[in-house]
Design a protein around this motif. Structure first.
Motif, PDB file in Angstrom:
ATOM      1  N   THR A  33      18.763 -23.872 -69.511  1.00  0.00           N
ATOM      2  CA  THR A  33      18.913 -25.276 -69.875  1.00  0.00           C
ATOM      3  C   THR A  33      18.723 -26.202 -68.673  1.00  0.00           C
ATOM      4  OG1 THR A  33      21.297 -25.079 -69.531  1.00  0.00           O
ATOM      5  CG2 THR A  33      20.466 -24.706 -71.764  1.00  0.00           C
ATOM      6  N   LEU A  34      19.019 -25.699 -67.485  1.00  0.00           N
ATOM      7  CA  LEU A  34      18.895 -26.484 -66.273  1.00  0.00           C
ATOM      8  C   LEU A  34      17.795 -25.920 -65.388  1.00  0.00           C
ATOM      9  CD1 LEU A  34      22.659 -27.000 -65.393  1.00  0.00           C
ATOM     10  CD2 LEU A  34      21.155 -28.569 -66.612  1.00  0.00           C
ATOM     11  N   SER A  35      17.085 -26.782 -64.743  1.00  0.00           N
ATOM     12  CA  SER A  35      16.042 -26.378 -63.787  1.00  0.00           C
ATOM     13  C   SER A  35      16.303 -27.123 -62.483  1.00  0.00           C
ATOM     14  CB  SER A  35      14.649 -26.699 -64.322  1.00  0.00           C
ATOM     15  OG  SER A  35      14.573 -28.078 -64.633  1.00  0.00           O
ATOM     16  N   PRO A  36      17.156 -26.560 -61.605  1.00  0.00           N
ATOM     17  CA  PRO A  36      17.498 -27.286 -60.366  1.00  0.00           C
ATOM     18  C   PRO A  36      16.319 -27.347 -59.413  1.00  0.00           C
ATOM     19  CG  PRO A  36      18.441 -25.086 -60.338  1.00  0.00           C
ATOM     20  CD  PRO A  36      17.844 -25.276 -61.702  1.00  0.00           C
ATOM     21  N   VAL A  37      16.251 -28.454 -58.693  1.00  0.00           N
ATOM     22  CA  VAL A  37      15.229 -28.670 -57.671  1.00  0.00           C
ATOM     23  C   VAL A  37      15.943 -28.715 -56.321  1.00  0.00           C
ATOM     24  CG1 VAL A  37      13.404 -30.183 -56.823  1.00  0.00           C
ATOM     25  CG2 VAL A  37      13.811 -29.962 -59.280  1.00  0.00           C
ATOM     26  N   VAL A  38      15.498 -27.898 -55.386  1.00  0.00           N
ATOM     27  CA  VAL A  38      16.138 -27.822 -54.083  1.00  0.00           C
ATOM     28  C   VAL A  38      15.083 -28.010 -52.997  1.00  0.00           C
ATOM     29  CG1 VAL A  38      18.010 -26.324 -54.861  1.00  0.00           C
ATOM     30  CG2 VAL A  38      15.884 -25.304 -54.042  1.00  0.00           C
ATOM     31  N   LYS A  39      15.554 -28.331 -51.800  1.00  0.00           N
ATOM     32  CA  LYS A  39      14.676 -28.473 -50.643  1.00  0.00           C
ATOM     33  C   LYS A  39      15.323 -27.780 -49.456  1.00  0.00           C
ATOM     34  CE  LYS A  39      16.467 -32.854 -48.838  1.00  0.00           C
ATOM     35  NZ  LYS A  39      16.116 -34.218 -48.408  1.00  0.00           N
ATOM     36  N   VAL A 130      19.326 -27.510 -50.227  1.00  0.00           N
ATOM     37  CA  VAL A 130      20.051 -28.685 -50.689  1.00  0.00           C
ATOM     38  C   VAL A 130      19.504 -29.104 -52.052  1.00  0.00           C
ATOM     39  CG1 VAL A 130      20.677 -31.069 -50.158  1.00  0.00           C
ATOM     40  CG2 VAL A 130      20.398 -29.414 -48.315  1.00  0.00           C
ATOM     41  N   PRO A 131      20.369 -29.245 -53.054  1.00  0.00           N
ATOM     42  CA  PRO A 131      19.870 -29.690 -54.376  1.00  0.00           C
ATOM     43  C   PRO A 131      19.408 -31.134 -54.337  1.00  0.00           C
ATOM     44  CG  PRO A 131      22.260 -29.568 -54.369  1.00  0.00           C
ATOM     45  CD  PRO A 131      21.817 -28.984 -53.067  1.00  0.00           C
ATOM     46  N   VAL A 132      18.312 -31.392 -55.028  1.00  0.00           N
ATOM     47  CA  VAL A 132      17.732 -32.726 -55.127  1.00  0.00           C
ATOM     48  C   VAL A 132      17.714 -33.126 -56.591  1.00  0.00           C
ATOM     49  CG1 VAL A 132      15.705 -34.154 -54.674  1.00  0.00           C
ATOM     50  CG2 VAL A 132      16.338 -32.349 -53.074  1.00  0.00           C
ATOM     51  N   GLU A 133      18.234 -34.277 -56.886  1.00  0.00           N
ATOM     52  CA  GLU A 133      18.261 -34.772 -58.252  1.00  0.00           C
ATOM     53  C   GLU A 133      17.093 -35.733 -58.461  1.00  0.00           C
ATOM     54  OE1 GLU A 133      21.966 -36.500 -59.171  1.00  0.00           O
ATOM     55  OE2 GLU A 133      23.133 -34.667 -58.820  1.00  0.00           O
ATOM     56  N   PRO A 134      16.034 -35.290 -59.134  1.00  0.00           N
ATOM     57  CA  PRO A 134      14.913 -36.208 -59.381  1.00  0.00           C
ATOM     58  C   PRO A 134      15.317 -37.273 -60.385  1.00  0.00           C
ATOM     59  CG  PRO A 134      14.556 -34.147 -60.542  1.00  0.00           C
ATOM     60  CD  PRO A 134      15.794 -33.959 -59.717  1.00  0.00           C
ATOM     61  N   PRO A 135      14.701 -38.434 -60.320  1.00  0.00           N
ATOM     62  CA  PRO A 135      15.020 -39.484 -61.300  1.00  0.00           C
ATOM     63  C   PRO A 135      14.652 -39.057 -62.711  1.00  0.00           C
ATOM     64  CG  PRO A 135      13.100 -40.076 -59.994  1.00  0.00           C
ATOM     65  CD  PRO A 135      13.700 -38.871 -59.351  1.00  0.00           C
ATOM     66  N   ALA A 136      15.545 -39.326 -63.628  1.00  0.00           N
ATOM     67  CA  ALA A 136      15.317 -38.939 -65.025  1.00  0.00           C
ATOM     68  C   ALA A 136      14.251 -39.832 -65.643  1.00  0.00           C
ATOM     69  CB  ALA A 136      16.620 -39.037 -65.808  1.00  0.00           C
ATOM     70  N   ALA A 137      13.395 -39.220 -66.448  1.00  0.00           N
ATOM     71  CA  ALA A 137      12.328 -39.950 -67.137  1.00  0.00           C
ATOM     72  C   ALA A 137      12.140 -39.353 -68.518  1.00  0.00           C
ATOM     73  CB  ALA A 137      11.023 -39.900 -66.349  1.00  0.00           C
ATOM     74  N   CYS A 138      11.808 -40.166 -69.468  1.00  0.00           N
ATOM     75  CA  CYS A 138      11.600 -39.728 -70.843  1.00  0.00           C
ATOM     76  C   CYS A 138      10.247 -40.230 -71.306  1.00  0.00           C
ATOM     77  CB  CYS A 138      12.716 -40.252 -71.756  1.00  0.00           C
ATOM     78  SG  CYS A 138      12.513 -39.766 -73.486  1.00  0.00           S
TER      79      CYS A 138
END
Length: 282
Positions: A33-39, A130-138
């Motif tokens: 359900t989640l797809s984390p983005v890290v750097k 480090v987790p990065v939270e991308p801006p949500a878009a629909c």
């Protein structure tokens, strides 16, 4: 998408694409359900006290609380020695504890252990994600490969940032902190001279005893060569190596000349003795 479904990705399907390239080839492993983005992030520090395989490192964290959160984290030096963070150093260490030999309370310092003894000139690195939270878009689009109103472009609704910048002629933002600041200039490392104890030198044979700079010298009275360099002692000054070499060559040539003269004088004396015997017979 069901698991074990093969995937293939393309950089662009447009007609104006200069080269056709496959970006990715893979298989769906599982659904989440989640797809984390890290750097990636590298925290660097330097040891300020080393005791065998234990070292006290600072410069990596800003406070003891932050260092305490990373207890047990894996660290590594630039030379390849692995280690781990053991415990943060208290910043409010008392004066009595410091006099007893406790490490100084630097902000963010911690105690770490390594596989081997590290040097004070080593750099300790902690690699993190480090987790990065991308801006949500629909985007309410069923198929991202549907073309625009301009069918000649051949591009879908999903475009890369490079395509958007190229279309709008927007320059790439440059952060000053991300620019290279030139090569890192480090002070040359100086190693202390290796001196052999006098008791050990006394037991060595003469051929194995150290000479010149490695030999132990007395600190109470300067050596004979040092005294010759001082004009107040009245001793003859030291000769240059070139002068000593030239004098040695002259002495060798004189020795050869004297030997030839001795041989010549011996042969002349022998001839005179033979002549005297011949004259005595007459």
């Amino acid at each position: 998408v069901a698991p074990n479904t093969p995937l293939v990705g393309f950089h662009s399907l447009g007609r104006d694409c200069a080269s056709f390239r496959v970006c990715l080839v893979g298989v769906v492993v599982r659904q989440e359900t989640l797809s984390p983005v890290v750097k990636k992030l590298k925290l660097c520090g330097a040891p300020y006290r080393v005791e065998k395989n234990t070292a006290f490192v600072d410069g990596m964290f800003t406070s003891a609380l932050e260092a305490a959160k990373f207890e047990g984290a894996a660290i590594k030096t630039v030379s390849g020695i692995r280690g781990s963070v053991k415990k943060a150093v208290r910043e409010d260490a008392s004066a009595a504890a410091k006099r007893a030999g406790a490490p100084s309370g630097r902000a963010g310092a911690f105690r770490a252990t390594f596989e081997d003894k590290v040097l004070l000139s080593d750099i300790v690195v902690c690699r993190l994600w480090v987790p990065v939270e991308p801006p949500a878009a629909c985007v309410a689009v069923r198929n991202l490969l549907e073309p625009f109103a301009d069918a000649s472009s051949g591009r879908g609704l999903a475009r890369t940032v490079a395509d958007l910048r190229r279309a709008t002629r927007t320059p790439i933002p440059v952060a000053k902190d991300s620019l290279y600041k030139g090569p890192v200039v480090r002070a040359p490392r100086t190693f202390s001279k290796h001196l052999i104890p006098k008791k050990l030198v006394a037991r060595l044979p003469f051929a194995s005893k150290p000479k010149d700079e490695t030999a132990p010298r007395s600190t109470k009275r300067p050596g004979y060569l040092k005294q010759r360099d001082d004009a107040r002692t009245g001793l003859a000054p030291r000769e240059a190596p070139e002068d000593r070499a030239s004098k040695k060559l002259v002495h060798q040539l004189e020795a050869v000349r004297n030997e030839k003269k001795r041989i010549r004088d011996a042969s002349v004396a022998a001839k005179k003795a033979v002549r005297r015997r011949d004259l005595a017979k007459v």
